[in-house]
Design an enzyme around this catalytic site. Structure first.
Site, short mmCIF file in Angstrom:
data_model
loop_
_atom_site.label_atom_id
_atom_site.label_comp_id
_atom_site.label_asym_id
_atom_site.label_seq_id
_atom_site.Cartn_x
_atom_site.Cartn_y
_atom_site.Cartn_z
N TRP A 13 -18.61 30.35 -34.35
CA TRP A 13 -18.37 31.17 -33.16
C TRP A 13 -19.00 30.44 -31.99
CZ3 TRP A 13 -15.10 34.81 -32.02
CH2 TRP A 13 -15.20 35.46 -30.80
N TYR B 132 -25.64 35.65 -38.20
CA TYR B 132 -26.33 34.99 -37.09
C TYR B 132 -27.82 34.81 -37.33
CZ TYR B 132 -22.13 35.22 -34.25
OH TYR B 132 -20.86 35.05 -33.76
N ASP C 83 -17.54 42.22 -26.85
CA ASP C 83 -18.28 41.19 -26.12
C ASP C 83 -17.35 40.16 -25.49
OD1 ASP C 83 -20.51 38.50 -27.15
OD2 ASP C 83 -20.41 39.60 -25.24
N ASN D 101 -19.56 37.95 -40.54
CA ASN D 101 -20.17 37.20 -39.44
C ASN D 101 -21.68 37.20 -39.68
OD1 ASN D 101 -17.62 37.14 -38.36
ND2 ASN D 101 -17.97 38.86 -36.97
N TYR E 93 -29.73 35.94 -33.87
CA TYR E 93 -30.10 37.35 -33.73
C TYR E 93 -31.10 37.69 -34.83
CZ TYR E 93 -26.04 37.67 -30.65
OH TYR E 93 -25.14 37.48 -29.64
N LYS F 122 -21.80 30.55 -26.72
CA LYS F 122 -21.79 30.01 -28.08
C LYS F 122 -20.67 28.98 -28.29
CE LYS F 122 -24.13 33.87 -30.32
NZ LYS F 122 -24.09 34.82 -29.14
N GLU G 261 -17.90 33.96 -38.59
CA GLU G 261 -18.65 33.66 -37.37
C GLU G 261 -20.07 33.23 -37.72
OE1 GLU G 261 -18.74 36.55 -34.23
OE2 GLU G 261 -16.66 37.14 -34.59
N ASN H 80 -12.15 43.55 -36.29
CA ASN H 80 -13.39 42.77 -36.18
C ASN H 80 -14.56 43.73 -35.95
OD1 ASN H 80 -14.89 40.12 -35.78
ND2 ASN H 80 -15.48 41.29 -33.97
N GLU H 81 -15.54 43.62 -36.88
CA GLU H 81 -16.81 44.35 -36.73
C GLU H 81 -16.61 45.83 -36.39
OE1 GLU H 81 -19.70 42.35 -34.37
OE2 GLU H 81 -19.77 40.67 -35.74
C1 ADA Z 1 -20.10 39.25 -32.90
C2 ADA Z 1 -18.69 39.38 -32.32
C3 ADA Z 1 -18.32 38.27 -31.38
C4 ADA Z 1 -19.49 37.90 -30.46
C5 ADA Z 1 -20.67 37.47 -31.31
C6 ADA Z 1 -21.87 37.10 -30.42
O1 ADA Z 1 -20.07 38.68 -34.16
O2 ADA Z 1 -17.70 39.41 -33.34
O3 ADA Z 1 -17.23 38.72 -30.59
O4 ADA Z 1 -19.86 39.01 -29.72
O5 ADA Z 1 -21.06 38.56 -32.14
O6 ADA Z 1 -21.75 36.10 -29.72
O7 ADA Z 1 -22.83 37.86 -30.45
#
Ligand code: ADA
Length: 573
Positions: free
Chosen positions: A530, A449, A162, A447, A453, A550, A485, A396-397
């Site tokens: 994040w 959210y 992303d 991470n 999300y 973000k 995050e 990462n992820e």
């Molecule tokens: C994920 C990812 C980030 C960013 C974030 C988002 O955790 O690691 O790079 O994409 O989600 O803003 O959705």
């Protein structure tokens, strides 16, 4: 890998500036002999991404050629001439005066070549072909075929991640002149023995040296020749340790002796500190520390991902302004000068490899695995001497929904720990304990959210689950848990009362809610929002304006409400 420097024994020539440039969409440059001179070209700034410097080419991730000319300084007689690139995304092939010198794959770490044979007295022509392509067998991967077991978004351009896949010569290009016998690499590890700081040195030499000498102030020691390296230790009594608020740096100098004289010298700032994961805590110099801060992208309008020291200085100043003490180099190694800034400002860095968006289908798996190992080695050997780097993140992820995934993570964690036993190692996951490899990591990094999300508009509903999950992770693994995050998009200047998603109020409330929910959990050793600043992404329906909003600062580095809220919460000075 040592960063080039000029001193009484060494010289360097920065080749940055305006180069000649040409896209090569048909891939004909090789056959048409472009290494002997670009037939058509336009000026381009180096360093810098090519994507936003022109009126076309923003989404172009194919082949392109760079060319520049330079004079070899007449004083450079008899030395080893090196050519070093800070980073080129994604794959670089190099010619000097029409002779092929070498190639390097991987877009975020330095590489160099010995060009003593190819260099000419007088005028030289340097040609670079850059392949910015996205492919499933690259790291990070792109243009990945769909697979129901791995939920991929497909932005345009189609990176399996992303952020925008900027391309080009992104960091300085440097010509170096070293003596025939010279220091090739250096490892500095520090430890504490009461009030004495121990600086443990390993040095590798090119050519046959009679001896090596290391000094910090008046402390001088001769290194002894070991099995694979020269080794030695400097003891600093009443040492001033390095850390946030007191980023004390000592000046280390290494001298290489040959024929009874000093033939090479190298100076390096050294911070004496220790970092360990013990039980549920990170201990910096033996004291518990919590990493308060952000994920940080290298991204700026027009500049793209090209080195920009002014932006780096501003980012770290704003980070300190909020009261933060840390950032993660998401999701690739940052520029070397940014780490030097962090060393001087006392900021704690989680250094992450470019291994983002990994998937474990057979499609290119062997090559991705080899690249992940190559990049982990390159990252550790480049950054291990920075006191600000307190942890390695090897991915990462990763899309872990496959049986082989956790084995891949274990392999990289083991490699990172072998390369550097002095720092905790981790990887960052979104999938929590699902087929996890946290048993092989020193800290658990996730991470989260909720309230963004999921549980749309209902921050309070997300918090109990967050607390329970953090407690569950600590109970399961007995290690520090890093929340690497959390956050929400906020359109700059968009406000709502009561707060609602995409407003600055909602972003600030979500961040505050998370921090309050975690405040009582002593094993949470990092709260990284994040993200520090809004940044450009590929085009996708979920990314208005092709931005990830973000950031607690805008892409132009202006504070949103969340930045002020964090400053109040974190006691920014
Ligand atoms: C994920 C990812 C980030 C960013 C974030 C988002 O955790 O690691 O790079 O994409 O989600 O803003 O959705």
């Amino acid at each position: 890998m040592l960063k080039p420097q000029t001193n009484r024994c060494r010289a360097l020539l920065e080749l940055d500036g305006l180069w000649r440039f040409s896209f090569d969409p048909d891939g004909c440059g090789g056959a048409e002999g472009w290494p002997n001179g670009l037939p058509a070209h336009r000026p381009i700034a180096v360093p810098g991404s090519w994507n936003e410097q022109f009126e076309t080419g923003r989404d172009y991730t194919g082949l392109a050629w760079y060319e520049t000319e330079f004079e070899l300084p007449s004083s450079w007689q008899g030395g080893r001439v090196g050519l070093r690139f800070g980073s080129v995304n994604y794959l670089a092939e190099i010619w000097l005066n029409g002779q092929f010198v070498g190639a390097h794959e991987g877009g975020h770490l330095p590489f160099d070549f010995d060009v003593t044979e190819e260099i000419r007295r007088g005028r030289n022509r340097l040609t670079v072909r850059v392949d910015g392509g996205l492919a499933p067998d690259r790291v990070p991967p792109g243009n990945v075929p769909d697979d129901p077991r791995d939920t991929f978004n497909h932005p345009y351009p189609d990176g399996n991640f992303d952020f925008f896949p900027y391309c080009g010569i992104h960091r300085p290009v440097t010509l170096t002149c070293l003596p025939p016998v010279h220091l090739a690499d250096l490892s500095v590890e520090t430890s504490l023995d009461g009030e004495t700081g121990l600086v443990n040195l390993r040095a590798w030499v090119e050519g046959e040296a009679d001896g090596l000498r290391a000094s910090i102030g008046g402390e001088v020691v001769a290194l002894r020749r070991g099995a694979t390296a020269w080794e030695g230790q400097i003891a600093l009594r009443q040492v001033q340790v390095w850390g946030p608020g007191h980023p004390h740096l000592y000046d280390l100098e290494i001298e290489v002796l040959s024929g009874g004289a000093v033939c090479d010298a190298y100076r390096l700032p050294v911070g004496v500190r220790t970092i360990r994961a013990v039980g549920g805590q990170l201990l910096l110099n033996g004291e518990p520390v919590v990493l308060r801060g952000f994920g940080r992208h290298e991204d700026f309008p027009v500049n793209g991902r090209g080195q920009n020291r002014a932006v780096a200085a501003r980012d770290l100043a704003m980070l300190a302004w909020t009261g933060a003490n840390s950032f993660r180099t998401a999701h690739y190694p940052c520029d070397e000068d940014t780490l030097t800034l962090a060393d001087q400002l006392g900021i704690l860095v989680i250094a992450e490899t470019p291994a983002v968006g990994l998937f474990f289908a057979e499609d290119g798996l062997e090559k991705r695995r080899a690249l992940c190992e190559q990049m982990t080695r390159e990252l550790v050997t480049r950054d291990r001497n920075h006191p600000s780097v307190v942890m390695w993140s090897v991915a990462n992820e990763p899309h872990v929904r496959r049986p082989g995934a956790s084995g891949e993570m274990r392999r990289l964690l083991t490699l990172a720990r072998e390369l550097d036993p002095t720092r905790p190692v981790t990887y960052v996951s979104y999938y929590g304990t699902e087929m996890s490899a946290y048993d092989a990591a020193d800290v658990v990094s996730v991470n989260r959210y909720g309230g963004w999300y999921g549980q749309y508009g209902r921050i309070a509903e997300a918090l109990p689950g967050l607390q329970a999950e953090m407690e569950g992770l600590f109970e399961q693994f007995g290690k520090p848990v890093l929340l690497t995050e959390f956050g929400a998009d906020a359109l700059p200047g968009h406000h709502a009362q009561p707060p609602e998603m995409f407003s600055e109020e909602y972003q600030a409330d979500l961040i505050e809610g998370y921090l309050n929910a975690l405040a009582g959990l002593p094993f949470v050793a990092a709260t990284h929002v994040w993200v520090l600043c809004d940044f450009k992404t590929g085009q996708a329906v979920h990314r208005a304006n092709s931005y990830n909003y973000k950031g607690v600062f805008t892409r132009e580095r202006r504070p949103k409400l969340a930045a002020h809220r964090l400053r109040a919460l974190w006691g920014g000075r």
